[in-house]
Write a protein that holds these residues in place. Sequence first.
Motif, short mmCIF file in Angstrom:
data_model
loop_
_atom_site.label_atom_id
_atom_site.label_comp_id
_atom_site.label_asym_id
_atom_site.label_seq_id
_atom_site.Cartn_x
_atom_site.Cartn_y
_atom_site.Cartn_z
N TRP A 1 0.76 -1.34 0.00
CA TRP A 1 0.00 0.12 0.04
C TRP A 1 0.57 1.22 -0.16
N ARG A 2 1.82 1.24 0.92
CA ARG A 2 2.77 2.30 0.83
C ARG A 2 3.45 2.77 -0.43
N LEU B 1 1.04 4.18 -2.86
CA LEU B 1 0.76 5.71 -2.41
C LEU B 1 1.86 6.74 -2.79
N LEU C 1 -5.03 4.67 -6.36
CA LEU C 1 -5.74 5.06 -5.05
C LEU C 1 -7.14 4.14 -4.74
N ILE D 1 -6.79 9.08 1.83
CA ILE D 1 -7.01 8.81 0.36
C ILE D 1 -8.09 9.36 -0.21
N LEU E 1 -1.89 12.23 0.18
CA LEU E 1 -1.26 10.88 0.27
C LEU E 1 -0.07 10.62 1.33
#
Length: 429
Positions: free
Chosen positions: A156-157, A160, A190, A377, A398
């Motif tokens: 996820w990081r 983003l 996203l 987000i 973000l």
Amino acid sequence: MDTIFAQATARGKAGVAVIRISGPRAHSAARALAGSLPAPRQAGLRRLADADGVPLDEALVLCFAKGASFTGEDVVEFQCHGSPATVAALLSALGRIEGLRLAEPGEFTRRALENGVLDLAQVEGLGDLLEAETEAQRRQALRVLSGALGAKVDRWRDALIRAAALLEATIDFADEDVPVDVTPEVTGLLDEVAASLRSEIDGVSVAERIRDGFEVAIVGPPNAGKSTLLNHLAGREAAITSEHAGTTRDVIEVRMDLDGLPVTFLDTAGLRESADEVETIGIARAVARAEAADLRVFLLDDTGKTQGLAPGPEDIVLRGKADLADGAAHGVSGLTGEGVADLVAQISTTLEGRASRTVTATRERHAEAMRRAGGAIAEAQNQLSLGMETAELAAEDLRRAVRALETLLGRVDVENLLDEIFSRFCLGK
């Protein structure tokens, strides 16, 4: 940094006890007792003696080098005989070596976190594994300890950061060789992360139930056989049974392992209108606990009424005291055991279906961090809907999402949590 030591196995008599030493002086301290040390990760039998040469024990010695141990530091483990006297003598000898001290609760694991061997979610998984009583709890804790949640957070990081980098490139290098419109790629990244976060958040409540236990409430009118059924399930006289209505006044709980799942059965007061003040309080408690339970088993009498509580789609409705109701279908009797096996199987199937929906996040703390990330987000998506003129604001949203996810793994802003988390560990962990 201090070198710490503690017994890593449970106190009391045992065939073998493990004493762990961690820190910069671990190897020299072990050498002072053992004379010499085996090669790293190889067991060696050594005679241990204190500083005066008094024999202490004969033990297997294991050494781990810095960067290749549980704590990330130099570590030595003595696998000695497990008598309390032997363990006490070894701990006393270690305590007299300069630079060594007894570890605080959870200090070995805390050092593993500080040295980057474990993230905070893995630490919580380790704590859950040590407390696991059922197979489902063991599997869930082991999944978190393996780093599965950390791996998801990293994905996820990365997504983003990629999205934020695209936006910032558009802002800072508009005249360079950068795509004119990065919105489609950013939006795709996203949307994917937001959907994955929602899925994880939805699974936390079930994961918490696996850790803390499902609740199954047995409800119905007085004298429907609820307490007798609870006693049959428990295999003991957990609740008082009587032919007189209103015997059960408070909620009685029995915890058990049901096909690998932790389940607490609740025997509740009979549901009816009552002029007795104490019984009325018991009935109110029964209704409240039944409404909050994960599953309800309704035992009905001849009237077939559920007395104010409406069964949910997965709740189980049966005729109670089936041994007294000739030819009654869908009945159960705690006295004779009629229908109990089928009831247990139905409860297991229902709860296993819910448990199968669990994911890798297991605590409300995890869910809260993911909600903050999801909120950030959503703000970024809203800014992007206004056009690239607000791309800078979206990029900042973000960055907030990334920081929220990093708190999940203990990388930032979690110092206030650590003392409370590690206080639950034993000295040897």
